[in-house]
Design a protein around this motif. Structure first.
Motif, PDB file in Angstrom:
ATOM      1  N   LYS A 147      53.480  -3.871  13.519  1.00  0.00           N
ATOM      2  CA  LYS A 147      54.173  -4.805  14.402  1.00  0.00           C
ATOM      3  C   LYS A 147      54.881  -4.056  15.528  1.00  0.00           C
ATOM      4  O   LYS A 147      55.759  -3.236  15.270  1.00  0.00           O
ATOM      5  CB  LYS A 147      55.202  -5.608  13.603  1.00  0.00           C
ATOM      6  CG  LYS A 147      54.579  -6.427  12.499  1.00  0.00           C
ATOM      7  CD  LYS A 147      55.636  -7.111  11.661  1.00  0.00           C
ATOM      8  CE  LYS A 147      54.956  -7.879  10.537  1.00  0.00           C
ATOM      9  NZ  LYS A 147      55.924  -8.551   9.681  1.00  0.00           N
ATOM     10  N   PRO A 148      54.537  -4.365  16.785  1.00  0.00           N
ATOM     11  CA  PRO A 148      55.269  -3.759  17.894  1.00  0.00           C
ATOM     12  C   PRO A 148      56.673  -4.355  17.980  1.00  0.00           C
ATOM     13  O   PRO A 148      56.889  -5.504  17.576  1.00  0.00           O
ATOM     14  CB  PRO A 148      54.426  -4.118  19.118  1.00  0.00           C
ATOM     15  CG  PRO A 148      53.623  -5.299  18.713  1.00  0.00           C
ATOM     16  CD  PRO A 148      53.460  -5.249  17.232  1.00  0.00           C
ATOM     17  N   PHE A 149      57.632  -3.565  18.481  1.00  0.00           N
ATOM     18  CA  PHE A 149      58.999  -4.083  18.615  1.00  0.00           C
ATOM     19  C   PHE A 149      59.653  -3.588  19.899  1.00  0.00           C
ATOM     20  O   PHE A 149      59.213  -2.616  20.506  1.00  0.00           O
ATOM     21  CB  PHE A 149      59.849  -3.752  17.380  1.00  0.00           C
ATOM     22  CG  PHE A 149      60.179  -2.288  17.208  1.00  0.00           C
ATOM     23  CD1 PHE A 149      61.343  -1.757  17.735  1.00  0.00           C
ATOM     24  CD2 PHE A 149      59.346  -1.448  16.483  1.00  0.00           C
ATOM     25  CE1 PHE A 149      61.666  -0.415  17.567  1.00  0.00           C
ATOM     26  CE2 PHE A 149      59.652  -0.113  16.300  1.00  0.00           C
ATOM     27  CZ  PHE A 149      60.817   0.396  16.851  1.00  0.00           C
ATOM     28  N   HIS A 150      60.706  -4.276  20.277  1.00  0.00           N
ATOM     29  CA  HIS A 150      61.479  -3.975  21.484  1.00  0.00           C
ATOM     30  C   HIS A 150      62.193  -2.638  21.302  1.00  0.00           C
ATOM     31  O   HIS A 150      62.689  -2.335  20.213  1.00  0.00           O
ATOM     32  CB  HIS A 150      62.505  -5.101  21.707  1.00  0.00           C
ATOM     33  CG  HIS A 150      63.138  -5.077  23.038  1.00  0.00           C
ATOM     34  ND1 HIS A 150      64.120  -4.188  23.370  1.00  0.00           N
ATOM     35  CD2 HIS A 150      62.923  -5.841  24.130  1.00  0.00           C
ATOM     36  CE1 HIS A 150      64.504  -4.397  24.613  1.00  0.00           C
ATOM     37  NE2 HIS A 150      63.784  -5.400  25.103  1.00  0.00           N
ATOM     38  N   PRO A 151      62.297  -1.828  22.353  1.00  0.00           N
ATOM     39  CA  PRO A 151      62.952  -0.516  22.209  1.00  0.00           C
ATOM     40  C   PRO A 151      64.406  -0.592  21.752  1.00  0.00           C
ATOM     41  O   PRO A 151      64.881   0.330  21.086  1.00  0.00           O
ATOM     42  CB  PRO A 151      62.827   0.120  23.593  1.00  0.00           C
ATOM     43  CG  PRO A 151      62.359  -0.943  24.510  1.00  0.00           C
ATOM     44  CD  PRO A 151      61.732  -2.024  23.689  1.00  0.00           C
ATOM     45  N   LEU A 152      65.109  -1.676  22.053  1.00  0.00           N
ATOM     46  CA  LEU A 152      66.489  -1.795  21.580  1.00  0.00           C
ATOM     47  C   LEU A 152      66.558  -1.964  20.063  1.00  0.00           C
ATOM     48  O   LEU A 152      67.607  -1.758  19.456  1.00  0.00           O
ATOM     49  CB  LEU A 152      67.190  -2.965  22.284  1.00  0.00           C
ATOM     50  CG  LEU A 152      67.383  -2.808  23.799  1.00  0.00           C
ATOM     51  CD1 LEU A 152      68.060  -4.041  24.381  1.00  0.00           C
ATOM     52  CD2 LEU A 152      68.169  -1.548  24.142  1.00  0.00           C
ATOM     53  N   ASP A 153      65.428  -2.311  19.454  1.00  0.00           N
ATOM     54  CA  ASP A 153      65.395  -2.452  18.005  1.00  0.00           C
ATOM     55  C   ASP A 153      65.422  -1.119  17.271  1.00  0.00           C
ATOM     56  O   ASP A 153      65.635  -1.099  16.059  1.00  0.00           O
ATOM     57  CB  ASP A 153      64.162  -3.257  17.578  1.00  0.00           C
ATOM     58  CG  ASP A 153      64.345  -4.748  17.785  1.00  0.00           C
ATOM     59  OD1 ASP A 153      65.491  -5.222  17.684  1.00  0.00           O
ATOM     60  OD2 ASP A 153      63.343  -5.435  18.050  1.00  0.00           O
ATOM     61  N   VAL A 154      65.209  -0.007  17.957  1.00  0.00           N
ATOM     62  CA  VAL A 154      65.320   1.295  17.285  1.00  0.00           C
ATOM     63  C   VAL A 154      66.742   1.429  16.737  1.00  0.00           C
ATOM     64  O   VAL A 154      66.937   1.673  15.543  1.00  0.00           O
ATOM     65  CB  VAL A 154      64.974   2.466  18.222  1.00  0.00           C
ATOM     66  CG1 VAL A 154      65.275   3.803  17.544  1.00  0.00           C
ATOM     67  CG2 VAL A 154      63.514   2.402  18.645  1.00  0.00           C
TER      68      VAL A 154
END
Length: 174
Positions: A147-154
């Motif tokens: 699943k790809p995710f938004h960079p702020l989710d790191v």
């Protein structure tokens, strides 16, 4: 002053210990003794695995995926967060001479381990920023199920792990 080859031989100490090589199948280590308790997850426990490492530049990525598999098999809910060069672990376009073919035994070990993790219930996330901005790697290039995710989710995934009191395994290499 250089010594002649003849003089060097005269000054060498002969080998005095002869130890035969062990034969295939002989056991060199006690594989039965376990020092720590074999911990299994309690209901609902999570183990987050964060991987920021270059695939195939060392063994750390594969070792972390193997450890993640052990965590799943111990009953933990295992979210894996791939960011930075770690997103390349989830490439669904790897292979040679064609996609999915191993050029040599073990060539696709990382891909195969990710597929095993997905089949056994792990959740694997890949950072869109690293995919696009760093590597020109499309979401469509991911192994199906990642699943790809938004960079702020790191950061928010790490904070989620902290807030939930989850076990965390973090690897950060460049």
């Amino acid at each position: 002053r250089l010594r002649s080859h003849h003089n060097q031989k005269e000054n060498q100490v002969p080998k005095t210990v002869q130890v035969p090589l062990p034969q295939e199948g002989e056991t060199l280590f006690d594989t039965e003794e376990k020092v720590f308790e074999d911990i299994q997850a309690n209901a609902g426990e999570k183990a987050f695995v964060f991987i920021h490492t270059v695939p195939y530049e060392g063994s750390v990525a594969l070792v972390n995926l193997l450890t993640s598999t052990r965590l799943v098999r111990k009953g933990f809910d295992v979210p894996i967060v791939l960011y930075g060069p770690g997103v390349l672990l989830a490439s669904g376009t790897r292979g040679y001479p064609s996609v999915g073919q191993e050029a040599f035994p073990g060539h696709l070990a990382i891909n195969n381990q990710i597929k095993t993790l997905l089949e056994e219930g792990a959740t694997i996330h890949a950072c869109r920023f690293a995919m696009g901005a760093l590597y020109g790697f499309r979401e469509d290039d991911l192994i199906p199920g990642v699943k790809p995710f938004h960079p702020l989710d790191v950061l928010d995934s790490a904070l989620t792990a902290w807030r939930e009191g989850a076990f965390q395994l973090n690897t950060w290499t460049v």
